[in-house]
Structure formats: C-alpha cells, structure tokens
Design a protein around this motif. Structure first.
Motif, PDB file in Angstrom:
ATOM      1  N   ALA A 179       2.489  65.757  -0.966  1.00 16.92           N
ATOM      2  CA  ALA A 179       3.730  65.710  -0.194  1.00 16.92           C
ATOM      3  C   ALA A 179       3.494  64.837   1.024  1.00 16.92           C
ATOM      4  CB  ALA A 179       4.158  67.112   0.228  1.00 16.92           C
ATOM      5  N   ILE A 180       4.528  64.112   1.436  1.00 16.60           N
ATOM      6  CA  ILE A 180       4.496  63.357   2.690  1.00 16.60           C
ATOM      7  C   ILE A 180       5.607  63.917   3.566  1.00 16.60           C
ATOM      8  CG2 ILE A 180       4.673  61.102   3.794  1.00 16.60           C
ATOM      9  CD1 ILE A 180       3.767  59.820   1.199  1.00 16.60           C
ATOM     10  N   VAL A 181       5.232  64.411   4.733  1.00  8.53           N
ATOM     11  CA  VAL A 181       6.197  65.069   5.617  1.00  8.53           C
ATOM     12  C   VAL A 181       5.948  64.636   7.056  1.00  8.53           C
ATOM     13  CG1 VAL A 181       6.425  67.098   4.129  1.00  8.53           C
ATOM     14  CG2 VAL A 181       4.680  67.084   5.922  1.00  8.53           C
ATOM     15  N   GLN A 182       6.967  64.827   7.890  1.00  5.32           N
ATOM     16  CA  GLN A 182       6.771  64.597   9.308  1.00  5.32           C
ATOM     17  C   GLN A 182       5.957  65.747   9.902  1.00  5.32           C
ATOM     18  OE1 GLN A 182      10.947  64.008  10.548  1.00  5.32           O
ATOM     19  NE2 GLN A 182      10.408  61.872  10.948  1.00  5.32           N
ATOM     20  N   GLY A 183       5.210  65.425  10.946  1.00  4.58           N
ATOM     21  CA  GLY A 183       4.266  66.394  11.486  1.00  4.58           C
ATOM     22  C   GLY A 183       4.885  67.638  12.072  1.00  4.58           C
ATOM     23  N   GLY A 184       6.150  67.561  12.495  1.00  2.89           N
ATOM     24  CA  GLY A 184       6.775  68.711  13.132  1.00  2.89           C
ATOM     25  C   GLY A 184       7.351  69.731  12.184  1.00  2.89           C
ATOM     26  N   ILE A 185       7.195  69.528  10.879  1.00  7.99           N
ATOM     27  CA  ILE A 185       7.748  70.495   9.928  1.00  7.99           C
ATOM     28  C   ILE A 185       7.009  71.832  10.056  1.00  7.99           C
ATOM     29  CG2 ILE A 185       6.229  69.893   7.979  1.00  7.99           C
ATOM     30  CD1 ILE A 185       8.736  70.247   6.185  1.00  7.99           C
ATOM     31  N   ILE A 186       7.764  72.906  10.033  1.00  7.68           N
ATOM     32  CA  ILE A 186       7.175  74.245  10.081  1.00  7.68           C
ATOM     33  C   ILE A 186       6.740  74.629   8.665  1.00  7.68           C
ATOM     34  CG2 ILE A 186       7.651  76.678  10.584  1.00  7.68           C
ATOM     35  CD1 ILE A 186       9.644  75.678  12.713  1.00  7.68           C
ATOM     36  N   LEU A 187       5.611  75.287   8.538  1.00  6.02           N
ATOM     37  CA  LEU A 187       5.082  75.603   7.215  1.00  6.02           C
ATOM     38  C   LEU A 187       6.076  76.373   6.364  1.00  6.02           C
ATOM     39  CD1 LEU A 187       1.346  76.519   7.887  1.00  6.02           C
ATOM     40  CD2 LEU A 187       2.309  74.343   7.133  1.00  6.02           C
ATOM     41  N   GLU A 188       6.828  77.282   6.962  1.00  3.53           N
ATOM     42  CA  GLU A 188       7.809  78.041   6.185  1.00  3.53           C
ATOM     43  C   GLU A 188       8.803  77.105   5.501  1.00  3.53           C
ATOM     44  OE1 GLU A 188       9.274  80.436   9.316  1.00  3.53           O
ATOM     45  OE2 GLU A 188       7.810  82.059   9.020  1.00  3.53           O
ATOM     46  N   ASP A 189       9.226  76.054   6.202  1.00  5.90           N
ATOM     47  CA  ASP A 189      10.155  75.091   5.615  1.00  5.90           C
ATOM     48  C   ASP A 189       9.469  74.234   4.555  1.00  5.90           C
ATOM     49  OD1 ASP A 189      12.154  76.022   7.313  1.00  5.90           O
ATOM     50  OD2 ASP A 189      11.681  74.567   8.878  1.00  5.90           O
ATOM     51  N   LEU A 190       8.213  73.924   4.777  1.00  9.60           N
ATOM     52  CA  LEU A 190       7.463  73.163   3.778  1.00  9.60           C
ATOM     53  C   LEU A 190       7.314  73.972   2.491  1.00  9.60           C
ATOM     54  CD1 LEU A 190       5.849  70.728   2.857  1.00  9.60           C
ATOM     55  CD2 LEU A 190       3.863  71.639   4.093  1.00  9.60           C
ATOM     56  N   HIS A 191       7.066  75.272   2.618  1.00  8.61           N
ATOM     57  CA  HIS A 191       6.974  76.128   1.431  1.00  8.61           C
ATOM     58  C   HIS A 191       8.260  76.041   0.598  1.00  8.61           C
ATOM     59  CE1 HIS A 191       3.388  77.557   3.184  1.00  8.61           C
ATOM     60  NE2 HIS A 191       3.856  78.590   3.844  1.00  8.61           N
ATOM     61  N   GLU A 192       9.395  76.111   1.271  1.00  8.90           N
ATOM     62  CA  GLU A 192      10.676  76.067   0.562  1.00  8.90           C
ATOM     63  C   GLU A 192      10.862  74.735  -0.143  1.00  8.90           C
ATOM     64  OE1 GLU A 192      14.022  77.096   2.932  1.00  8.90           O
ATOM     65  OE2 GLU A 192      13.193  79.007   3.604  1.00  8.90           O
TER      66      GLU A 192
END
Length: 475
Positions: A104-117
């Motif tokens: 996955a490529i994500v911005q650094g400010g993503i919260i893990l809970e949102d990344l899980h979803e």
C-alpha cells in the motif's frame, strides 16, 4: 510550488495563504496519556504538500522550528513545541493499494484504524501491529513502534520506500536502493529528516489469529520462556507482580472460525469502571494497591481462547490514561532481567513504605533489524514496559518506580522506546547505536539549519540540555 516560487512572497502573504489551515493561536496540545502538554506558537493543519511548503517557508523567515504531530498518542513530549506545530491528520489519503504485489502507498498522516478499513476492501491487512491503532502511520514508522514476535521485526521493517518533504521544500524519494542513508535514518527518524509525505509498506492477505491465554506462576515463564516464545507466531506476557503470576498469551495464525468470549459485565463494568474507581481509591490508600493488583490478575481468569481477525487480536484495550516507560533489552538477557525486577518488586512489596506499581508489566518481543536507531538494531529483543495508570486523569506516584525500573533495565543494555520518556543523551545513545553519528550526519545534510528539529530532538540527539521537557510532572 518550488522554493523559488516562495522566495518572492512576503511574510504577510505567507500568513494569508496559510490562514485557512491555521488553528487558533494559543491552542494547548496534550498527549493521550495526559502526561505532557505544550502551547505552540501556531498550529497548522495543512491538507496538501504545497501548504506544507508554505509552513516551512514561513518558519524559515520567522526563525522558528517546525514540529510534526499526528493525534498525540506518544507518551513523551516528542511532538511538543513552543514554536510551530504541523498536524498531519489531514494528510491522510490512501494513494494506492496493490493486492497482487501486497503493498500500500499512503500519506503519512493516515491513522492505522483508517488504513485497516482501506486494506480490508482488498482482503488485505497489516503484517503486525502494536497494542493500538489510534496512531498515524508516520508516527509508528518514525519511532520504530513494534508489535510482538521473535521472528517479526518492528513495523518500520515493512516499509519499502518513503517520499519526504525536506526542510528546503524539495521532495526526496528513498528506499534501500535509492538514497539508502536517508531511508535508514528516516525509518526511525523522529520526524527530523523530513515530513513523511508517502509511505509504501508491505501488507499481507487478511488473516485470523488464535489467542490462547492462561494465567501461570512467575516461575513457570522463567523456566519455559524460550519454549513459549518459540512455540507461536506472536507471544506476549503480562506480569502481575502483586499476584506473582503472568498472563501468558500465545498467538498463532489460524483458519478456525471466529470465536470471542468477552463479557460486558466482566470486561466493561468490572474490568474498566470498577477497576478505575479502585485505582483512584489507591491514590489515597496505597495499602489497597496490592489487593487491586491481585484482583486484576484474578479478573483475567485461568484460561481463555479467542479467534478473530488479526487486527482485533493484535490490538487490545489499554484501559486508562497512563504514565509509561518501555525499554528493549537483548533477548538473551530476558530471564536475568526479569529475575532482577522480581527481586526488586518483592523487596518493595515486603516494605510497608515500598513503592506500589500498577499492573501489568508487559513483555513482548521483536526480531533483529538493521534500522540505525531501532532499539532492535542488531539483536533479537525483549520489550519490557511498565505503566502507572492515572484514574480519571488524576496524578499518581510514578517517578521513583520508573527510575528504579530503568536502572535495572540499563544494567542489561536497555534501549528506550523512542516514543516514550527516557534519560538518554548523545553520549548514551552513541554507546548503544553504532550508526548514531551516521544518523546525525544525515540530519545535518538534509536539514543543515535544523528547521525540523523539535525540542525533543535538540535535547536527546544534539544534547541541548537547555531545552526543557514540556511535562506535567516528570522533570
């Protein structure tokens, strides 16, 4: 927007362009544990890369440092500043998820809970996790936050590449192949190498875990430690000193159907509300604390089995706000260190005026890695963490407990968790980290003026003891 584009802008124009993402001045920042607070001069919440450049340029013109903060879960003053604070929680987009290649490529400010979803939509999940998911991924990466598993590295080891916004406003892509020096420094860089704009991280197909827990005597874990640690994927232990027992948790991957056994009455009414009230009474009547500790151990029950999605097993309820300290020691020193801690706490328990630590002391594990400032650098590690709960946010005695705990840990070549408070300065860190000077060299290269060096970094990495801790109690 390049640095050259910004050079012609006046300070007034910079402030005007940043006004939509500027929080009210004088806003107090308090971390999750309610142990540190600060009042930044200005708090910015940028929504894109260009706004971040504007913040950097304004700080440069005003002669201020920039500190990065996510949602403030770090138990130390790592995110605290009296100057400019850049909150990353709106830099939280998912940029790409590749199910076939498992990244996955994500911005650094993503919260893990949102990344899980986001990952769950593709039947993917994180490979390992710590105790909570109320953290930004950038915060997890830049502090080498860990889960558990003697054959699993800290979470930073799963990062494939990073894209940084450097202090001068330029972008830098780095990986193990491209600018590996900046990459290795940034994987546990405390936010000082640059703002983590994009993180590419390895992920896994979604999986379930089976967690078999059992309460056993302290001596049982000492006698069978290696057997337990090697017998499963994700071992962890919670030690209740007042009951002289461990809650042993041996977790393995499984295809068994989901099986939960939680009870609202025992888990919430008794295990949270009654327990917090009991701890509050313990502030005034310390003689109650050993009884509360034994009750908490009894409440865990003799044995339980839970099967659930990995994130639900990795994460658990940390109960109440707390003071905490955590250190990593060589795995080979685990038994000796635990026995020393046991002797100390037994002595204190026998003394009517001895310290009365809360519970439990957490024991987790990680594989060796090569990340320059990772506490697991070059050695399989055991992580030992101790807490003092703050019932209803109240203050409690903790400093004499933590001081002696740390004194014992340091005898075993302990390295502190970067997100938590510790007493180490450059002369200490240099002894523990062979690449410490390489790390400092990278900082001096990518940020020669120290724009992104917050108070924590200036104090612990550069030895500026004049930079005070922004703290309620701990000096």
């Amino acid at each position: 927007m390049s640095r050259e584009d910004l050079s012609d802008l006046s300070i007034e124009t910079l402030y005007e362009r940043l006004r939509p993402v500027t929080a009210t001045k004088g806003t107090t920042f308090i971390n999750w544990g309610q142990s540190f607070e600060c009042t930044p001069l200005t708090v910015f919440e940028p929504t894109n890369e260009d706004e971040c450049r504007l913040v950097f340029e304004l700080a440069r013109r005003e002669g201020k440092h920039v500190s990065f903060a996510g949602i403030g879960h770090s138990p130390s003053d790592l995110a605290c500043t009296s100057e400019f604070m850049l909150r990353t929680t709106k830099l939280n987009r998912v940029l790409e998820i590749n199910k076939d290649k498992k990244y996955a490529i994500v911005q650094g400010g993503i919260i893990l809970e949102d990344l899980h979803e986001a990952l769950a939509v593709y039947d993917l999940s994180m490979k390992n996790l710590g105790s909570i998911s109320a953290q930004t991924l950038a915060g997890v990466i830049t502090t080498a936050t860990h889960g558990t598993g003697i054959h699993y590295g800290v979470i930073s080891t799963y990062v494939m590449s990073l894209t940084l916004l450097l202090a001068d406003g330029s972008r830098l892509f780095c990986s193990r192949e491209e600018r590996p020096d900046v990459f290795m420094a940034s994987l546990c860089g405390l936010g000082s190498t640059g703002l983590l704009l994009e993180i590419q991280i390895e992920v896994s197909d979604v999986f379930r875990l089976k967690d078999v827990q059992e309460t056993v005597p302290f001596s049982d874990v000492i006698d069978h430690l290696d057997e337990y640690v090697q017998s499963c994927d994700f071992p962890r232990f919670w030690w209740y000193p007042d009951a002289d027992v461990f809650r042993k948790s041996l977790v393995n991957r499984t295809t068994e159907p989901i099986q939960t056994s939680s009870s609202w009455f025992w888990s919430s009414l008794v295990g949270r509300y009654f327990l917090e009230f009991a701890l509050y009474l313990g502030r005034f009547f310390p003689s109650l604390l050993p009884h509360i500790g034994r009750f908490a151990a009894w409440l865990a029950g003799p044995k339980s089995t839970t099967v659930d999605l990995s994130k639900n097993i990795f994460n658990f309820d940390c109960l109440f706000v707390q003071y905490t300290t955590e250190w990593a020691i060589p795995y080979t020193e685990t038994k000796a260190c635990l026995q020393d801690l046991h002797a100390w706490l037994s002595k204190e328990r026998a003394d009517p005026k001895g310290v009365r630590p809360h519970f439990p002391i957490e024991v987790r594990f990680s594989d060796a890695d090569d990340i320059w400032l990772s506490p697991s650098f070059g050695r399989k590690s055991t992580w030992l963490g101790i807490v003092q709960y703050k019932p209803y946010g109240s203050t409690v005695v903790y400093k004499p407990i933590f001081d002696e705990f740390e004194n014992i840990i340091m005898k075993y070549d302990g390295r502190p968790h970067w997100a938590k408070s510790h007493p180490f300065y450059p002369e200490d860190l240099r002894k523990h980290y062979p690449h410490f000077d390489d790390f400092v060299k990278v900082l001096q290269e990518v940020d020669p003026d120290g724009l992104l060096r917050n108070e924590y970094v200036r104090r612990h990495i550069f030895g500026d003891r004049s930079v005070s801790r922004m703290v309620f109690e701990r000096p």
